[in-house]
Scaffold this motif. Sequence first.
Motif, PDB file in Angstrom:
ATOM      1  N   SER A 138      -6.783 -46.964 -63.033  1.00 22.17           N
ATOM      2  CA  SER A 138      -6.379 -46.557 -63.189  1.00 22.17           C
ATOM      3  C   SER A 138      -7.343 -45.195 -63.830  1.00 22.17           C
ATOM      4  O   SER A 138      -8.339 -45.526 -63.252  1.00 22.17           O
ATOM      5  CB  SER A 138      -6.460 -48.016 -65.357  1.00 22.17           C
ATOM      6  OG  SER A 138      -7.619 -47.765 -65.274  1.00 22.17           O
ATOM      7  N   LYS A 142     -10.746 -48.987 -66.158  1.00 24.15           N
ATOM      8  CA  LYS A 142     -10.789 -50.224 -66.527  1.00 24.15           C
ATOM      9  C   LYS A 142      -9.671 -50.932 -65.337  1.00 24.15           C
ATOM     10  O   LYS A 142      -9.945 -52.456 -65.491  1.00 24.15           O
ATOM     11  CB  LYS A 142     -10.191 -49.625 -67.982  1.00 24.15           C
ATOM     12  CG  LYS A 142     -11.119 -49.817 -68.747  1.00 24.15           C
ATOM     13  CD  LYS A 142     -10.713 -49.778 -70.078  1.00 24.15           C
ATOM     14  CE  LYS A 142     -11.747 -48.689 -71.204  1.00 24.15           C
ATOM     15  NZ  LYS A 142     -11.501 -48.654 -72.852  1.00 24.15           N
ATOM     16  N   TYR A 143      -9.040 -50.631 -65.352  1.00 28.61           N
ATOM     17  CA  TYR A 143      -7.750 -51.574 -64.469  1.00 28.61           C
ATOM     18  C   TYR A 143      -7.303 -51.336 -63.399  1.00 28.61           C
ATOM     19  O   TYR A 143      -7.419 -50.379 -62.821  1.00 28.61           O
ATOM     20  CB  TYR A 143      -6.369 -51.134 -65.587  1.00 28.61           C
ATOM     21  CG  TYR A 143      -6.679 -51.571 -66.854  1.00 28.61           C
ATOM     22  CD1 TYR A 143      -7.097 -52.781 -67.662  1.00 28.61           C
ATOM     23  CD2 TYR A 143      -6.782 -50.957 -67.613  1.00 28.61           C
ATOM     24  CE1 TYR A 143      -7.134 -53.110 -69.222  1.00 28.61           C
ATOM     25  CE2 TYR A 143      -6.723 -50.537 -69.688  1.00 28.61           C
ATOM     26  CZ  TYR A 143      -6.801 -51.782 -69.525  1.00 28.61           C
ATOM     27  OH  TYR A 143      -7.173 -52.102 -71.096  1.00 28.61           O
ATOM     28  N   VAL A 145      -4.415 -51.978 -61.218  1.00 21.30           N
ATOM     29  CA  VAL A 145      -2.854 -52.477 -61.032  1.00 21.30           C
ATOM     30  C   VAL A 145      -2.554 -52.746 -59.483  1.00 21.30           C
ATOM     31  O   VAL A 145      -2.213 -52.619 -58.301  1.00 21.30           O
ATOM     32  CB  VAL A 145      -2.218 -51.477 -61.971  1.00 21.30           C
ATOM     33  CG1 VAL A 145      -0.614 -51.701 -61.595  1.00 21.30           C
ATOM     34  CG2 VAL A 145      -2.507 -51.351 -63.187  1.00 21.30           C
ATOM     35  N   ILE A 154      -2.398 -56.602 -63.329  1.00 22.28           N
ATOM     36  CA  ILE A 154      -2.948 -56.423 -64.229  1.00 22.28           C
ATOM     37  C   ILE A 154      -4.013 -56.533 -64.858  1.00 22.28           C
ATOM     38  O   ILE A 154      -4.185 -58.157 -65.483  1.00 22.28           O
ATOM     39  CB  ILE A 154      -2.493 -55.430 -65.886  1.00 22.28           C
ATOM     40  CG1 ILE A 154      -1.003 -54.461 -65.661  1.00 22.28           C
ATOM     41  CG2 ILE A 154      -3.751 -54.337 -66.240  1.00 22.28           C
ATOM     42  CD1 ILE A 154      -0.476 -53.999 -66.400  1.00 22.28           C
ATOM     43  N   TRP A 155      -5.639 -56.113 -64.131  1.00 24.52           N
ATOM     44  CA  TRP A 155      -6.438 -56.469 -63.258  1.00 24.52           C
ATOM     45  C   TRP A 155      -7.606 -55.810 -64.173  1.00 24.52           C
ATOM     46  O   TRP A 155      -7.600 -55.055 -64.204  1.00 24.52           O
ATOM     47  CB  TRP A 155      -6.939 -57.092 -62.472  1.00 24.52           C
ATOM     48  CG  TRP A 155      -6.367 -57.857 -61.302  1.00 24.52           C
ATOM     49  CD1 TRP A 155      -5.168 -56.197 -60.609  1.00 24.52           C
ATOM     50  CD2 TRP A 155      -5.952 -59.238 -61.082  1.00 24.52           C
ATOM     51  NE1 TRP A 155      -4.616 -57.791 -59.549  1.00 24.52           N
ATOM     52  CE2 TRP A 155      -5.064 -59.276 -59.810  1.00 24.52           C
ATOM     53  CE3 TRP A 155      -6.192 -60.083 -60.979  1.00 24.52           C
ATOM     54  CZ2 TRP A 155      -3.995 -59.819 -59.801  1.00 24.52           C
ATOM     55  CZ3 TRP A 155      -5.722 -61.439 -60.451  1.00 24.52           C
ATOM     56  CH2 TRP A 155      -4.837 -61.385 -59.662  1.00 24.52           C
ATOM     57  N   ASP A 156      -8.593 -56.597 -65.224  1.00 22.18           N
ATOM     58  CA  ASP A 156      -9.814 -55.576 -65.462  1.00 22.18           C
ATOM     59  C   ASP A 156     -10.394 -55.289 -63.998  1.00 22.18           C
ATOM     60  O   ASP A 156     -11.676 -56.331 -63.614  1.00 22.18           O
ATOM     61  CB  ASP A 156     -10.833 -57.482 -66.608  1.00 22.18           C
ATOM     62  CG  ASP A 156     -11.863 -55.875 -67.524  1.00 22.18           C
ATOM     63  OD1 ASP A 156     -12.795 -55.557 -65.911  1.00 22.18           O
ATOM     64  OD2 ASP A 156     -12.040 -55.685 -68.308  1.00 22.18           O
ATOM     65  N   LEU A 163      -5.500 -60.009 -66.807  1.00 24.33           N
ATOM     66  CA  LEU A 163      -5.039 -59.609 -67.586  1.00 24.33           C
ATOM     67  C   LEU A 163      -3.842 -59.866 -68.902  1.00 24.33           C
ATOM     68  O   LEU A 163      -2.620 -60.072 -69.661  1.00 24.33           O
ATOM     69  CB  LEU A 163      -5.203 -58.279 -68.611  1.00 24.33           C
ATOM     70  CG  LEU A 163      -6.585 -58.413 -68.251  1.00 24.33           C
ATOM     71  CD1 LEU A 163      -7.019 -56.224 -68.155  1.00 24.33           C
ATOM     72  CD2 LEU A 163      -7.797 -58.939 -69.318  1.00 24.33           C
TER      73      LEU A 163
END
Length: 171
Positions: A138, A142-143, A145, A154-156, A163
């Motif tokens: 992103s 933060k993310y 994808v 979607i991952w942190d 997530l």
Amino acid sequence: KEKEHYDTITSVAISPDGKYIVSGSRDKTIKVWDIKTGECLNTLEGISGFIRSIAISPDGKYIVSGSNDDTIKVFDFKTGECLNTLEEHSKWIDSIAISPDGKYIVSGSDDRTIKVWDIKTGECLYTLVGYSNSTVISPDGKYIVSGFWDEIKIWDLKTGECLNTLEGYPE
């Protein structure tokens, strides 16, 4: 003509300053082109598999490639020198992304994992288990994808926690 790719171009990227195009090919080379003149300025070699994905760091210092020899290579943009070879995937690399701050490489592989790497040291920081044909980060960093066939995850980026999973078409 010897400066042209002699096989299919599989991935392209534009430098952050908009002056250069970088292309990866099935001919196992990466080429740097002047966007205005079309002149090939450099050819990066030493890759044993065809290039599947390419990214340029936001600061324009690095070119990162993923190929079907199961490796990721980090090149110095200016010199074309290979600075590091990352080799922890067990199958080809489908996608490469670089975080907006330029600190991390995210790779998606046909080995059904996504790996997060330190761009300077080449250390694999962690591995996410999940299919990935396509991986992006992103704009806020933060993310992660990742997408594969019928789902998007979607991952942190900092923790690696999944997530959310967005389902595609039903089986």
